[in-house]
Design an enzyme around this catalytic site. Sequence first.
Site, short mmCIF file in Angstrom:
data_model
loop_
_atom_site.label_atom_id
_atom_site.label_comp_id
_atom_site.label_asym_id
_atom_site.label_seq_id
_atom_site.Cartn_x
_atom_site.Cartn_y
_atom_site.Cartn_z
N PRO A 137 0.77 -1.24 0.00
CA PRO A 137 0.00 0.00 0.00
C PRO A 137 0.81 1.31 0.00
O PRO A 137 0.79 2.07 0.96
CB PRO A 137 -0.85 -0.13 1.27
N CYS A 138 1.46 1.59 -1.12
CA CYS A 138 2.22 2.83 -1.23
C CYS A 138 1.31 4.05 -1.26
O CYS A 138 1.77 5.17 -0.97
CB CYS A 138 3.15 2.79 -2.44
N HIS A 139 0.03 3.85 -1.55
CA HIS A 139 -0.91 4.98 -1.55
C HIS A 139 -1.13 5.53 -0.14
O HIS A 139 -1.64 6.63 0.01
CB HIS A 139 -2.25 4.56 -2.17
#
Length: 181
Positions: A137-139
């Site tokens: 989850p880089c967001h």
Amino acid sequence: MHLYYTAIYPSPVGKLTLACDGANLVGLWIEGQKYFGSSLPQPMTPKSDLPVLVAAQNWLDRYFAGENPSVSELPLHPIGSAFRQEVWNILCQIPYGTVTTYGAIAKKIAQKMGRASMSGQAVGGAVGHNPISIIIPCHRVVGANGSLTGYAGGIDTKIKLLQLEGIDLSNLFRPQKGTAL
């Protein structure tokens, strides 16, 4: 030589391309994403019925339905340097529905490496090159000042994913210039 296989997944944030090595998920890119497929050295063959790709599609079905599937449910094998692997491991530990900053990740990396500090830009580069978007989850990473900066899939997509997770965006803002740190 490894063979890589792909499946297309239609999602609420656009067409996603999933990639695997037959046993492990190695990529998930949003259509038009910066660095699309850049971590894979070989061409990819469409084959959506492989168990790992089916599992990833089921994971995405649940995620986009508002559930919180665990990253650990899928066999992930993102391709990248040891430094990038460390950053991506930390990304996997960011809880659903929360955000962290590039600086906070940099502090964790510095501690692991026995250093006094680590560059937020170096961390930002590793986050931006995450080859398994959404699942890793880089967001969920934002600037220290609340800027919704640095998402290879685009700021609008980042906002949609954060909203899906129920994150309060009132203290976050769209950067006025660029998407880099």
